[in-house]
Design an enzyme around this catalytic site. Structure first.
Site, PDB file in Angstrom:
ATOM      1  N   CYS A   1       0.818  -1.225   0.000  1.00 53.74           N
ATOM      2  CA  CYS A   1       0.000   0.000   0.000  1.00 53.74           C
ATOM      3  C   CYS A   1       0.849   1.272   0.000  1.00 53.74           C
ATOM      4  O   CYS A   1       1.643   1.508   0.911  1.00 53.74           O
ATOM      5  CB  CYS A   1      -0.898  -0.020   1.237  1.00 53.74           C
TER       6      CYS A   1
ATOM      7  N   TYR B   1      -4.852   4.670  -9.623  1.00 52.98           N
ATOM      8  CA  TYR B   1      -5.984   3.847  -9.157  1.00 52.98           C
ATOM      9  C   TYR B   1      -7.234   4.161  -9.971  1.00 52.98           C
ATOM     10  O   TYR B   1      -8.006   3.273 -10.308  1.00 52.98           O
ATOM     11  CB  TYR B   1      -6.274   4.107  -7.662  1.00 52.98           C
TER      12      TYR B   1
HETATM   13  N1  LIG Z   1      -6.915   7.732   3.089  1.00 52.30           N
HETATM   14  C1  LIG Z   1      -6.237   6.573   3.377  1.00 52.30           C
HETATM   15  C2  LIG Z   1      -6.335   5.566   2.246  1.00 52.30           C
HETATM   16  C3  LIG Z   1      -5.796   4.238   2.641  1.00 52.30           C
HETATM   17  C4  LIG Z   1      -6.197   3.127   1.660  1.00 52.30           C
HETATM   18  O1  LIG Z   1      -7.004   3.337   0.749  1.00 52.30           O
HETATM   19  N2  LIG Z   1      -5.625   1.926   1.886  1.00 52.30           N
HETATM   20  C5  LIG Z   1      -5.955   0.771   1.060  1.00 52.30           C
HETATM   21  C6  LIG Z   1      -4.726  -0.006   0.664  1.00 52.30           C
HETATM   22  S1  LIG Z   1      -3.685   0.850  -0.453  1.00 52.30           S
HETATM   23  C7  LIG Z   1      -6.767  -0.219   1.880  1.00 52.30           C
HETATM   24  O2  LIG Z   1      -6.436  -0.502   3.016  1.00 52.30           O
HETATM   25  N3  LIG Z   1      -7.800  -0.800   1.267  1.00 52.30           N
HETATM   26  C8  LIG Z   1      -8.597  -1.817   1.889  1.00 52.30           C
HETATM   27  C9  LIG Z   1     -10.041  -1.664   1.508  1.00 52.30           C
HETATM   28  O3  LIG Z   1     -10.348  -0.715   0.789  1.00 52.30           O
HETATM   29  O4  LIG Z   1     -10.839  -2.456   1.970  1.00 52.30           O
HETATM   30  C10 LIG Z   1      -4.804   6.946   3.681  1.00 52.30           C
HETATM   31  O5  LIG Z   1      -4.161   7.627   2.867  1.00 52.30           O
HETATM   32  O6  LIG Z   1      -4.338   6.584   4.734  1.00 52.30           O
END
Ligand SMILES: N[C@@H](CCC(=O)N[C@@H](CS)C(=O)NCC(=O)O)C(=O)O
Length: 313
Positions: free
Chosen positions: A57, A188
């Site tokens: 990530c 993305y």
């Molecule tokens: N706004 C968050 C975004 C974090 C994010 O989107 N993380 C993704 C991985 S890259 C995630 O954990 N996705 C799991 C899901 O959407 O269920 C940040 O920048 O901390």
């Protein structure tokens, strides 16, 4: 995702889409702040906070880099989830380079969200900054966590480096404002677009931004704002290091590879040479993680390339 504190089987591993088929990232919900004096309720203390990350990530990796550069490794412990999203989201386990959750004994990351808020509704995303003292989530927004690591730990941190210096804030904010939508999230938006038009818009944004950055680097500067590394570099680096490995092919950002931009290629190598930065990168987790997204790669074949030897892998 979690609905009222219960894991819902209705969840979709890809985040939401808008009316035009464009990818929409969820906004973060835990936004507490660590401060040197503890006025906020979260005081900077050694061994009080724990960071949960996924090495696939880019957002979590921002936080990991800031932790390294600010010399907070001995104060803030870390757990790494496995690279792929399971039916119940991020999981702790034995994949090489991943960890078991020895702090909270969770099997899945979503358990930490319900421990922090028994009625939480939303996706269980990384990064998560956890408070061991009050057993809750301090913050799950990487942009906040980077700033907190920069200034929230006062004299406990290594303050030789200031990732968000007053004199450069306007320029950093201005860069963030274009790099985030066009590039960090742009890849993305290209990868998860469900219509040709939203894909094309995202694709154009990605390469417009890369072209602009290539021009910016023409004067020979080492980092985005000159010779000082700032948070803008952290935010750019996490996308660049994933570009040829995942975004070029899987997310269809294939006009050019990152290595086809001579100055961005040099910039990426300079970032990798900064002490601690390379340690936060796992090409293996990045590949495994992105290429296990079933919606984009149903058979789960992990590509053998690209050759990353020019970058030391
Ligand atoms: N706004 C968050 C975004 C974090 C994010 O989107 N993380 C993704 C991985 S890259 C995630 O954990 N996705 C799991 C899901 O959407 O269920 C940040 O920048 O901390």
């Amino acid at each position: 995702m979690l609905v009222n504190g219960k894991w819902s089987t209705e969840w979709h591993p890809v985040q939401a889409t808008d009316k035009q088929g464009g990818f929409v990232r969820q906004t973060s919900s835990f936004r507490h702040w660590i401060t040197p004096d503890g006025d906020s309720g979260f005081a900077a203390e050694p061994d009080r906070y724990h960071l949960y990350v996924a090495l696939i990530c880019p957002w979590a990796s921002r936080a990991l880099i800031a932790r390294k550069l600010k010399g907070l490794e001995h104060l803030i412990s870390v757990s790494v989830v496995e690279p792929q999203l399971y039916d119940q989201g991020w999981r702790f386990g034995d994949f090489p380079g991943a960890d078991r959750d020895t702090l909270n004994q969770a099997e899945y990351l979503h358990e930490l969200y319900t421990r922090a808020d028994a009625r939480y509704t939303g996706r269980a995303t990384v990064p998560v900054l956890w408070d061991k003292k009050t057993a809750t989530i301090v913050n799950n927004e990487s942009a906040d966590i980077v700033r907190m690591f920069n200034s929230g730990f006062g004299a406990l941190a290594d303050n030789h480096i200031d990732l968000y210096p007053h004199a450069l804030r306007e320029e950093i904010d201005a860069l963030n404002e274009t790099i985030y939508p066009r590039l960090n999230n742009g890849v993305y938006r290209a990868g998860f677009a469900t219509t040709q038009i939203s894909y094309q818009q995202a694709f154009n944004d990605v390469f417009t931004q890369l072209n602009e950055l290539e021009l910016l680097l023409q004067d020979g500067r080492t980092f985005l704002l000159g010779e000082r590394l700032t948070e803008a570099d952290i935010r750019l680096f996490v996308t660049l290091i994933r570009f040829d490995v995942a975004y070029h092919a899987l997310f269809k950002c294939n006009l050019r590879r990152l290595r086809d931009y001579p100055l961005l290629d040099r910039y990426l190598k300079s970032m990798l040479a900064v002490s601690g930065v390379r340690d936060t990168v796992s090409i293996d987790h990045i590949k495994q993680g992105y290429y296990s997204i079933k919606a984009l790669n149903p058979n789960g074949i992990i590509p053998a390339g690209p050759d990353m030897s020019a970058y030391g892998w």
